[in-house]
Design an enzyme around this catalytic site. Structure first.
Site, short mmCIF file in Angstrom:
data_model
loop_
_atom_site.label_atom_id
_atom_site.label_comp_id
_atom_site.label_asym_id
_atom_site.label_seq_id
_atom_site.Cartn_x
_atom_site.Cartn_y
_atom_site.Cartn_z
N ASP A 419 0.79 -1.42 -0.19
CA ASP A 419 0.07 0.09 0.06
C ASP A 419 0.60 1.35 0.11
O ASP A 419 1.85 1.20 0.40
CB ASP A 419 -0.82 0.07 1.26
CG ASP A 419 -2.34 0.92 1.05
OD1 ASP A 419 -2.18 1.66 0.27
OD2 ASP A 419 -3.09 0.67 2.04
N GLU A 474 -14.01 1.72 1.26
CA GLU A 474 -13.13 2.57 2.35
C GLU A 474 -13.78 3.82 2.83
O GLU A 474 -13.48 4.44 3.54
CB GLU A 474 -11.63 2.30 2.36
CG GLU A 474 -11.16 3.01 1.08
CD GLU A 474 -9.57 2.91 0.80
OE1 GLU A 474 -8.97 1.98 1.45
OE2 GLU A 474 -8.86 4.05 0.39
#
Length: 669
Positions: A419, A474
């Protein structure tokens, strides 16, 4: 003598005119799409579809740091055409095999460079080629799309909240490639802002063009911009990083503090990324297109039989908020054993340990917090036939990649979710390929989060099962109520998904009807209905697919959990039956003799009639999840029905505002 001079002059003039007007054409296999390349003082190409100009004459060139320009006064050495007709095996995709048919025009110019065009039945692509062995640098590549009118475009801008100087294009090169879409006429697009790919432009008379790129390797990604405020879009590239500095989220990123004057380094003969224009007269054709996958480089992983797609019980979105347990939930072994037990009991293939298992701010994946014992969890999960995936920030993974992959592979970890790359300059693009190759070496699957669009990298490295580059669920942890996520959900299948799979992370069990949503970070909800969430497991392409909500919530919703847990993540075939960008979509997928049918709508309620003539002979059992009578008031309201259907059946289904439906159809016993 004067006569001879006159003849020579005329011949010279004719030669110059002929040179300036040299035209070469290549058409699609079905003859509907044609590309005409004009070679003279510059190189342009024009695209027509069914005799309508879709892309007006648009220049292409590449400027080297030496000052040489590929495309200016180009001297054609030789040209050739090739018919491509092959079948591609696509193991972790929306169909098991792809028919790859196109016609190719290959142009080689003096001074050892070239351009290749491919024309498919659904679009056009071109790329530059370098034949030189010696290294050099590229100053810039000219990418331009000229259109015949001031048409509407649906585009994702770089998000303004992610850049410190909202007018400086340089500052926009660091971003997460996540935003909702804006639809404006070309001339009204914000000239100060960069747009990332893919995006869609209308081209008149019902035709549309989806612009993206493919086979992006060791080269910066393409942004588009309309600095001229006209009927065109022009390419912009992040220059090569000269000086970077550790920082960003938990010190896991590297921010570019100074850039070189060039965009890319070239170390020898190579092909550059494809510039892709998918052309459609119906929106559903974008969602069905395989162009990006076809244009990607074939697999560099000789044996990928060990790669196992599947679903993942995820911890971060639901904030580890399990309940009715006799231990304190959080980042600890007891919590993850609970997730593992849940996954095992429901046939969910993986559990992920998201951010928090490694010591914060150390950027060292070998330093594990005392509450976590990775080996114990891996062994516990293995006994229950569940794989463990570890989250890793970019810098922590990059600084010690070989050692980290080797160590955790030997422990039995099955892969990484990496990420916060948040760039697509050449340096970062090279990192993604290196990460994929290193993970493949140690039989580790990879989920590239904090990442740009796939651009076919999932074909080149089949162990990369998923990519983010999407304004996923998210965002519902913090986005204001003005965010129209439901409209976004019926836009991404036509645009973002044309580039490949996405890590959207659906599956919310708290579902907000229109007007009921609020951002709650620790107990988040989705916009739209429960069936909207179920349908996205069919609509969205995601070989490594998250269950975003917590196990405690799922175990209270056993009907929905059973459906989610059993829906496949890769498919034998896919067909989009109907749809319109930003409004609705209906997708049909098949695995073996079992069919899955899903539909989504925006905030407009719809009655959808589906013809089941695709079924074979005999009766089938259909399990239908549809919006309940009060789903417009209470988003979690749904109804499950068991039906007997056959190829003569039609089914009319009501979709509530922000609604959806999901249907599984299997052969009756």
């Amino acid at each position: 003598m004067n006569k001879r001079i006159f003849i020579i002059a005329i011949c010279s003039l004719c030669a110059q005119i002929g040179f300036a007007q040299k035209l070469l054409t290549v058409s699609s296999p079905d003859g509907n799409i044609q590309t005409t390349v004009s070679i003279g003082d510059k190189i342009t190409y024009t695209v027509t579809s069914k005799h309508q100009t879709v892309i007006a004459p648009s220049p292409v060139s590449m400027t080297l740091s030496s000052g040489e320009v590929w495309g200016k006064n180009a001297r054609l050495d030789k040209s050739s055409k090739q018919i491509i007709n092959q079948t591609i095996t696509s193991p972790f995709y929306k169909r098991a095999q792809i028919t790859d048919q196109c016609n190719e025009l290959n142009l080689r110019f003096k001074k050892d460079w070239g351009i290749k065009f491919r024309v498919y039945n659904d679009g056009v692509a071109y790329r530059f080629i370098n034949y030189r062995k010696e290294p050099f640098t590229i100053q810039n590549e000219e990418v331009k799309y000229n259109f015949t009118g001031d048409f509407p475009a649906t585009v994702p801008y770089v998000r303004l909240d992610e850049v410190t100087d909202k007018t400086d294009k340089e500052m926009q090169f660091t971003n997460s490639f996540e935003n909702t879409y804006t639809t404006e006429k070309l001339s009204k697009l914000d000239s100060r802002r960069l747009m990332f790919l893919p995006l869609v432009v209308e081209a008149g008379n019902g035709m549309k063009v989806c612009i993206t790129e493919a086979d992006l390797q060791s080269y910066p990604g393409l942004y588009l911009n309309n600095a001229q405020k006209d009927n065109s879009l022009e390419g912009v590239f992040a220059p090569y990083p000269k000086r970077t500095e550790q920082g960003g989220h938990n010190m896991l990123q590297f921010r570019v503090k100074e850039r070189e004057s060039f965009t890319a380094k070239v170390n020898g003969a190579r092909e550059f990324p494809w510039r892709v224009a998918i052309i459609a007269s119906e929106d559903r054709q974008f969602a069905e297109s395989d162009m990006t996958y076809k244009l990607a480089a074939p697999s560099k992983v000789a044996d990928y039989s060990w790669v196992k797609p599947g679903k993942v019980a995820w911890d971060w979105w639901n904030d580890w908020n399990i309940y009715n347990v006799d231990f304190e939930a959080g980042v600890n072994n007891a919590t993850y054993k609970y997730y593992i037990d849940f996954a095992s009991a429901n046939g969910v293939e993986y559990v992920i340990l998201d951010e928090g298992w490694a010591v914060n701010l150390k950027c060292d994946l070998m330093q594990v917090v005392p509450e976590i014992n990775i080996k114990e969890l891996v062994d516990y999960a293995a006994k229950k036939h569940v794989g463990i995936i570890l989250w890793a920030g970019y810098h922590a993974f990059n600084r010690d990649m070989e050692n980290v992959c080797k160590h955790y592979s030997e422990l039995g970890v099955k892969g990484f979710k990496v990420d916060f790359m948040d760039r697509d300059d050449q340096e970062m693009v090279e990192f993604n390929s290196r990460a994929a190759a290193t993970c493949a070496k140690y039989h580790l699957i990879l989920d590239l989060h904090g990442m740009y669009k796939p651009a076919g990298l999932n074909r080149t490295y089949p162990n990369i099962l998923n990519f983010e580059g999407v304004h996923g669920l998210e965002q519902m942890k913090w986005s204001p109520a003005t965010t129209n996520m439901v409209k976004y959900d019926v836009t991404i299948p036509f645009i973002r998904m044309a580039a490949g799979p996405l890590d959207y992370t659906q599956g919310a069990m708290r579902n907000a009807a229109q007007g009921s949503y609020a951002p709650i970070n620790s107990e988040p909800m989705s916009q739209g209905t429960r069936c909207h969430q179920l349908a996205m497991y069919i609509i969205l392409e995601s070989p490594f697919n998250m269950l975003c909500d917590n196990p405690s919530n799922y175990m209270r919703e056993t009907e929905c959990l059973d459906f989610i847990a059993k829906v496949p993540t890769v498919w034998d075939n896919t067909k989009v039956l109907d749809g319109k960008i930003g409004e609705y979509i209906i997708t049909l997928r098949r695995v073996g003799e079992t069919w899955y049918l899903g539909g989504l709508t925006d905030w407009t309620p719809r009655d959808i009639t589906v013809n089941l003539s695709f079924l074979g002979k005999g009766d089938y059992k259909a399990t239908l999840f549809k919006d309940g009578k009060n789903a417009h008031r209470v988003g979690r309201d749904y109804k499950k029905e068991e039906l007997t259907v056959n190829s003569s059946s039609t089914q009319t289904i009501h979709l509530a505002p922000g609604g959806g439906f999901a249907m599984k159809i299997e052969k009756a016993n």
